[in-house]
Design a protein around this motif. Sequence first.
Motif, short mmCIF file in Angstrom:
data_model
loop_
_atom_site.label_atom_id
_atom_site.label_comp_id
_atom_site.label_asym_id
_atom_site.label_seq_id
_atom_site.Cartn_x
_atom_site.Cartn_y
_atom_site.Cartn_z
N ILE A 172 0.83 -1.19 0.00
CA ILE A 172 0.00 0.00 0.00
C ILE A 172 0.87 1.26 0.00
O ILE A 172 1.82 1.35 0.78
N PHE A 173 0.50 2.19 -0.88
CA PHE A 173 1.13 3.50 -0.94
C PHE A 173 0.08 4.56 -0.67
O PHE A 173 -1.00 4.52 -1.25
N ILE A 174 0.40 5.49 0.21
CA ILE A 174 -0.45 6.66 0.44
C ILE A 174 0.39 7.85 0.03
O ILE A 174 1.41 8.15 0.67
N GLY A 175 -0.01 8.48 -1.06
CA GLY A 175 0.85 9.50 -1.66
C GLY A 175 2.14 8.83 -2.09
O GLY A 175 2.11 7.78 -2.73
N ASP A 176 3.26 9.38 -1.69
CA ASP A 176 4.57 8.79 -2.02
C ASP A 176 5.08 7.87 -0.92
O ASP A 176 6.18 7.32 -1.04
N THR A 177 4.31 7.70 0.14
CA THR A 177 4.75 6.92 1.29
C THR A 177 4.35 5.45 1.15
O THR A 177 3.17 5.14 0.99
N HIS A 178 5.33 4.57 1.21
CA HIS A 178 5.05 3.13 1.22
C HIS A 178 4.70 2.73 2.64
O HIS A 178 5.53 2.76 3.54
N VAL A 179 3.43 2.36 2.83
CA VAL A 179 2.96 1.98 4.16
C VAL A 179 3.36 0.55 4.47
O VAL A 179 3.68 0.20 5.60
N GLY A 180 3.31 -0.33 3.47
CA GLY A 180 3.61 -1.74 3.66
C GLY A 180 2.38 -2.58 3.38
O GLY A 180 1.56 -2.23 2.53
N GLY A 181 2.24 -3.67 4.14
CA GLY A 181 1.14 -4.60 3.93
C GLY A 181 -0.02 -4.34 4.87
O GLY A 181 -0.11 -3.29 5.53
N CYS A 182 -0.91 -5.31 4.95
CA CYS A 182 -2.12 -5.19 5.76
C CYS A 182 -1.79 -4.98 7.23
O CYS A 182 -2.35 -4.08 7.88
N ASP A 183 -0.91 -5.79 7.78
CA ASP A 183 -0.55 -5.65 9.20
C ASP A 183 0.07 -4.28 9.48
O ASP A 183 -0.19 -3.67 10.52
N ASP A 184 0.89 -3.80 8.54
CA ASP A 184 1.51 -2.48 8.70
C ASP A 184 0.44 -1.39 8.70
O ASP A 184 0.51 -0.45 9.50
N LEU A 185 -0.54 -1.53 7.81
CA LEU A 185 -1.63 -0.56 7.73
C LEU A 185 -2.45 -0.55 9.02
O LEU A 185 -2.77 0.50 9.56
N MET A 186 -2.76 -1.75 9.53
CA MET A 186 -3.54 -1.86 10.77
C MET A 186 -2.77 -1.26 11.94
O MET A 186 -3.35 -0.56 12.78
N ALA A 187 -1.48 -1.51 12.02
CA ALA A 187 -0.65 -0.97 13.10
C ALA A 187 -0.59 0.56 13.01
O ALA A 187 -0.66 1.24 14.04
N LEU A 188 -0.46 1.08 11.80
CA LEU A 188 -0.43 2.52 11.60
C LEU A 188 -1.75 3.14 12.07
O LEU A 188 -1.75 4.18 12.74
N ASP A 189 -2.85 2.49 11.77
CA ASP A 189 -4.16 2.99 12.19
C ASP A 189 -4.29 2.97 13.71
O ASP A 189 -4.73 3.95 14.32
N ARG A 190 -3.89 1.85 14.32
CA ARG A 190 -3.96 1.73 15.80
C ARG A 190 -3.12 2.80 16.48
O ARG A 190 -3.46 3.28 17.55
N ALA A 191 -1.99 3.15 15.87
CA ALA A 191 -1.09 4.14 16.45
C ALA A 191 -1.57 5.57 16.19
O ALA A 191 -0.93 6.52 16.65
N GLY A 192 -2.65 5.71 15.43
CA GLY A 192 -3.18 7.04 15.15
C GLY A 192 -2.52 7.75 14.00
O GLY A 192 -2.72 8.96 13.80
N GLY A 193 -1.73 7.02 13.21
CA GLY A 193 -1.00 7.66 12.12
C GLY A 193 -1.66 7.60 10.76
O GLY A 193 -1.24 8.31 9.85
N LEU A 194 -2.70 6.77 10.62
CA LEU A 194 -3.31 6.62 9.29
C LEU A 194 -4.09 7.84 8.87
O LEU A 194 -3.91 8.35 7.75
N ALA A 195 -4.96 8.35 9.71
CA ALA A 195 -5.80 9.50 9.35
C ALA A 195 -4.96 10.72 8.95
O ALA A 195 -5.22 11.33 7.90
N PRO A 196 -3.92 11.09 9.73
CA PRO A 196 -3.10 12.23 9.32
C PRO A 196 -2.37 11.99 7.99
O PRO A 196 -2.22 12.92 7.19
N LEU A 197 -1.92 10.76 7.76
CA LEU A 197 -1.23 10.45 6.52
C LEU A 197 -2.18 10.58 5.33
O LEU A 197 -1.83 11.12 4.29
N LEU A 198 -3.40 10.09 5.50
CA LEU A 198 -4.41 10.20 4.44
C LEU A 198 -4.76 11.66 4.16
O LEU A 198 -4.93 12.06 3.02
N ALA A 199 -4.85 12.44 5.22
CA ALA A 199 -5.23 13.85 5.08
C ALA A 199 -4.13 14.67 4.41
O ALA A 199 -4.40 15.64 3.72
N GLY A 200 -2.90 14.22 4.63
CA GLY A 200 -1.76 14.88 3.99
C GLY A 200 -1.40 16.17 4.64
O GLY A 200 -0.83 17.06 4.12
#
Length: 85
Positions: A57-85
């Motif tokens: 998964i890529f959000i903008g130019d950032t490689h987030v990684g796989g499903c587990d990486d995405l879930m961990a990013l969300d749990r840590a509160g980092g997904l929403a800000p990354l999506l918002a840019g």
Amino acid sequence: MKKVVMYSKDYCPFCARAKSLLEQRGVTDLELIQIDRDPAQRDVMIQRTGRRTVPQIFIGDTHVGGCDDLMALDRAGGLAPLLAG
């Protein structure tokens, strides 16, 4: 919202989970690159990420990684800000 690209396969439960989470977080324009339908894209994915598994998964130019990486990013509160840019 930043552009989201996900390398995926048709029958991949991790891809489905990642897609579902992204949709829950407001992603409406997800670009899916199906590496099982276009095998040349698999090589592109490996070159871009250094990984052979999907999803990747890529959000903008950032490689987030796989499903587990995405879930961990969300749990840590980092997904929403990354999506918002």
